[in-house]
Design an enzyme around this catalytic site. Structure first.
Site, PDB file in Angstrom:
ATOM      1  CB  CYS A  86      -5.246  -0.456   2.306  1.00 33.94           C
ATOM      2  SG  CYS A  86      -4.075  -0.847   3.630  1.00 33.94           S
ATOM      3  CB  CYS A 117      -0.909  -0.013   1.226  1.00 33.72           C
ATOM      4  SG  CYS A 117      -1.896   1.481   1.407  1.00 33.72           S
ATOM      5  CB  CYS A 175      -4.337   3.182   5.703  1.00 32.70           C
ATOM      6  SG  CYS A 175      -4.226   2.938   3.921  1.00 32.70           S
ATOM      7  CB  CYS A 196      -0.347   2.182   5.662  1.00 27.58           C
ATOM      8  SG  CYS A 196      -1.165   0.675   5.097  1.00 27.58           S
ATOM      9  CB  CYS A 208      -9.515  -4.049 -11.599  1.00 27.61           C
ATOM     10  SG  CYS A 208      -9.198  -2.894 -12.922  1.00 27.61           S
TER      11      CYS A 208
HETATM   12 FE    FE Z   1      -2.789   1.137   3.486  1.00 29.39          FE
END
Ligand code: FE
Length: 133
Positions: free
Chosen positions: A97, A48, A100, A51, A120
């Site tokens: 995610c 990510c 976060c 984060c 996607c």
């Molecule tokens: Fe994240």
């Protein structure tokens, strides 16, 4: 998975590029075939961009010809969240995610086996960490 990360809008703006902020925090979509990881084929891990949580492995990346990086499975199911998305007159499933709540993209049921799923994902939501050989 580690604890939730919560930051103010101002804090995210300081950490992220304008493009990353638009996608991850405002649920934007990068234009197809524009993202830096669309054609990436190296071995490694996609984390990510907000984060650093590990999201997808290059082992599950495939060429969906959609214009966005596509994967058939996350690294850990618990690392991503899913949310019904009825914006833009479509019924889609948003992928976030889990740590976060950053917007990653959408998941569709037209992917390859063994899962039949197509995650996607916007390149702007990801950071690629090449494997160390
Ligand atoms: Fe994240």
């Amino acid at each position: 998975m580690s604890d939730k990360i919560t930051k103010s809008d101002t804090e995210w703006r300081e950490i992220l590029t304008p493009e990353q902020y638009q996608v991850l925090r405002l649920k934007g979509t990068e234009p197809p075939f524009s993202g830096k990881y669309c054609d990436e084929i190296s071995s490694g891990t996609y984390v990510c961009a907000c984060c650093g949580t590990e999201l997808f492995s290059s082992d599950t990346k495939y060429d969906s010809r959609s214009g966005w990086p596509s994967f058939w499975r996350p690294i850990e199911a618990e690392n991503v969240g899913e949310l019904a998305d009825t914006n833009h007159g479509m019924r889609r499933v948003e992928v976030l995610c889990a740590r976060c709540d950053g917007h990653l993209g959408h998941v569709f049921e037209d992917g390859p086996q063994p899962t039949g799923l197509r995650y996607c994902i916007n390149s702007a939501s990801l950071d690629f960490k090449p494997s160390e050989e």
